[in-house]
Design a protein around this motif. Structure first.
Motif, PDB file in Angstrom:
ATOM      1  N   VAL A   1       0.781  -1.300  -0.066  1.00  0.00           N
ATOM      2  CA  VAL A   1      -0.095  -0.131  -0.161  1.00  0.00           C
ATOM      3  C   VAL A   1       0.750   1.219  -0.046  1.00  0.00           C
ATOM      4  O   VAL A   1       2.014   1.330   0.663  1.00  0.00           O
ATOM      5  N   VAL A   2       0.547   2.099  -0.826  1.00  0.00           N
ATOM      6  CA  VAL A   2       1.243   3.556  -1.035  1.00  0.00           C
ATOM      7  C   VAL A   2       0.343   4.541  -0.576  1.00  0.00           C
ATOM      8  O   VAL A   2      -0.686   4.647  -1.361  1.00  0.00           O
ATOM      9  N   VAL A   3       0.656   5.489   0.352  1.00  0.00           N
ATOM     10  CA  VAL A   3      -0.215   6.594   0.301  1.00  0.00           C
ATOM     11  C   VAL A   3       0.399   7.904  -0.163  1.00  0.00           C
ATOM     12  O   VAL A   3       1.719   8.225  -0.022  1.00  0.00           O
ATOM     13  N   VAL A   4      -0.284   8.522  -1.193  1.00  0.00           N
ATOM     14  CA  VAL A   4       0.522   9.578  -2.007  1.00  0.00           C
ATOM     15  C   VAL A   4      -0.460  10.745  -1.888  1.00  0.00           C
ATOM     16  O   VAL A   4      -1.629  10.731  -1.605  1.00  0.00           O
ATOM     17  N   PRO A   5       0.182  12.054  -2.040  1.00  0.00           N
ATOM     18  CA  PRO A   5       1.462  12.348  -2.002  1.00  0.00           C
ATOM     19  C   PRO A   5       2.445  12.358  -0.867  1.00  0.00           C
ATOM     20  O   PRO A   5       3.561  12.853  -0.989  1.00  0.00           O
ATOM     21  N   ASP A   6       1.998  11.903   0.152  1.00  0.00           N
ATOM     22  CA  ASP A   6       2.902  11.846   1.170  1.00  0.00           C
ATOM     23  C   ASP A   6       3.843  10.772   0.905  1.00  0.00           C
ATOM     24  O   ASP A   6       4.972  11.140   1.561  1.00  0.00           O
ATOM     25  N   GLY A   7       3.872   9.782  -0.044  1.00  0.00           N
ATOM     26  CA  GLY A   7       4.953   9.113  -0.363  1.00  0.00           C
ATOM     27  C   GLY A   7       5.572   8.177   0.731  1.00  0.00           C
ATOM     28  O   GLY A   7       6.512   8.003   1.174  1.00  0.00           O
ATOM     29  N   VAL A   8       4.362   7.507   1.105  1.00  0.00           N
ATOM     30  CA  VAL A   8       4.926   6.455   2.396  1.00  0.00           C
ATOM     31  C   VAL A   8       4.428   4.922   1.804  1.00  0.00           C
ATOM     32  O   VAL A   8       3.325   4.704   1.570  1.00  0.00           O
ATOM     33  N   TYR A   9       5.483   4.071   2.067  1.00  0.00           N
ATOM     34  CA  TYR A   9       4.926   2.831   1.514  1.00  0.00           C
ATOM     35  C   TYR A   9       4.818   1.909   2.497  1.00  0.00           C
ATOM     36  O   TYR A   9       5.616   1.874   3.445  1.00  0.00           O
ATOM     37  N   TYR A  10       4.036   1.088   2.405  1.00  0.00           N
ATOM     38  CA  TYR A  10       3.617  -0.203   3.716  1.00  0.00           C
ATOM     39  C   TYR A  10       3.913  -1.658   3.011  1.00  0.00           C
ATOM     40  O   TYR A  10       3.304  -1.635   1.638  1.00  0.00           O
ATOM     41  N   GLY A  11       4.370  -2.386   3.396  1.00  0.00           N
ATOM     42  CA  GLY A  11       4.341  -3.826   2.829  1.00  0.00           C
ATOM     43  C   GLY A  11       3.824  -4.993   3.857  1.00  0.00           C
ATOM     44  O   GLY A  11       3.609  -4.724   5.102  1.00  0.00           O
ATOM     45  N   ASN A  12       3.705  -6.262   3.241  1.00  0.00           N
ATOM     46  CA  ASN A  12       3.587  -7.431   4.259  1.00  0.00           C
ATOM     47  C   ASN A  12       2.118  -7.126   4.946  1.00  0.00           C
ATOM     48  O   ASN A  12       1.820  -7.559   5.920  1.00  0.00           O
ATOM     49  N   LEU A  13       1.179  -6.507   4.327  1.00  0.00           N
ATOM     50  CA  LEU A  13      -0.232  -6.355   4.676  1.00  0.00           C
ATOM     51  C   LEU A  13      -1.192  -7.442   4.362  1.00  0.00           C
ATOM     52  O   LEU A  13      -1.256  -7.879   3.198  1.00  0.00           O
TER      53      LEU A  13
END
Length: 322
Positions: free
Chosen positions: A174-186
């Motif tokens: 999951v990527v929250v933009v334009p914050d530019g924060v990547y999350y993984g293993n969700l």
């Protein structure tokens, strides 16, 4: 391998315990194009669009170092109106800049070129992207679509499925933009928690791949600080200094830790990740983190790629305050 003999890279990565820290691709601009048909394996590059318009968009995005992603709403929702496109930016001050439009003919996408050359409107709501690009990597669909469903039920106005964002083996991504924060293993449950916490201004180290305006060692340093002191907002910490040496990087992160008081820093240096702090409780803390890189053994890292390769892992290691 599964019981059927099929290889899934995300299953293999979890079995190996692959680290997700410091794996967010660098970038601060995104072009989103709503495309309701089937997505080619190579995303925008593979679309059968009017060649001149496609070349213009691609060249402008490359010049702006913007990532181009195809997006769509999850599931069987009937789209309302013409497809949309957006240019989203995260600038050096942390401000959001957004420009939205619609398109019905291929030539309408030329508006993106102009948008990439203009500042855009300030503010705007965040966009939550879930990689569900099954033709690129099976795990993106198998793990991404249940996450997209769960998030869409909670935030239907913010959530889009998208094409490849990088890090197939960390699906669901999951990527929250334009914050530019990547999350993984969700998964569906953890994704809802992570996104709701993010939108409330509480970014946690768990599931965090990194901030895209930072380079991998800096991402690892910020993740280490969040892990030690607890969740914080997107702008609560900043990287003030990065020094490369023979062993890795000495990185100074500044901010006000929301957890233990900064005055307790000397004791904190002996525990957890070993962060050294020099500050008084009523001023901004200076948090020093040492980061080292190492290479993993050769492994198969994607579902589609038969070849094995090595990955770089970034570790935060203990240091003591000066």
């Amino acid at each position: 391998m599964t019981s059927t003999g099929r290889f899934f890279c995300a299953d293999a990565a979890r079995t190996r315990g692959d680290s997700i820290v410091g794996t967010a691709p660098h970038g601060t601009a995104w072009v989103l194009i709503e495309y309701r048909g089937g997505w080619p394996a190579d995303g925008f590059d593979g679309l059968d669009l009017e060649p001149g318009t496609k070349a213009l968009v691609f060249a402008a995005a490359r010049a702006a170092r913007a990532r181009v992603l195809l997006v769509r709403r999850h599931g069987r929702r009937v789209p309302q109106g013409p497809p949309r496109w957006a240019v989203l930016r995260y600038d050096a001050t942390g401000a959001h800049r957004q420009h939205w439009g619609t398109w019905e003919r291929d030539e309408d996408l030329a508006q993106i070129v102009q948008a990439l050359g203009s500042p855009g409107e300030p503010g705007g709501r965040p966009v939550v992207l879930v990689c569900a690009h099954g033709l690129h990597d099976a795990c993106c669909a198998v793990r991404g679509r249940p996450v997209a469903r769960a998030l869409s039920e909670r935030r239907p106005d913010l959530v889009w499925e998208c094409t490849h964002v990088g890090g197939d083996r960390f699906a669901a991504n999951v990527v929250v933009v334009p914050d530019g924060v990547y999350y993984g293993n969700l998964d569906a449950g953890s994704a809802v928690t992570v996104v709701e916490e993010h939108l409330a201004g509480r970014i946690r180290a768990e599931h965090l791949r990194g901030y895209t305006d930072l380079f991998p060692p800096q991402q690892a340093a910020v993740a280490a600080v969040l892990d030690r002191f607890g969740p914080a907002g997107r702008h609560d910490y900043a990287v003030a200094r990065t020094v490369r040496d023979d062993d890795g990087w000495q990185i100074r992160v500044t901010g006000r830790p929301p957890g233990p008081a900064a005055a307790d820093g000397e004791a904190d240096a002996e525990i957890g990740i070993g962060i050294g702090i020099e500050a008084e409780a009523d001023v901004v803390a200076e948090i020093d983190v040492e980061v080292r890189a190492r290479r993993t053994p050769q492994n198969r890292l994607t579902c589609r790629g038969p070849a094995t390769s090595s990955a770089v892992v970034y570790d935060a290691v203990p240091i003591r305050p000066g």
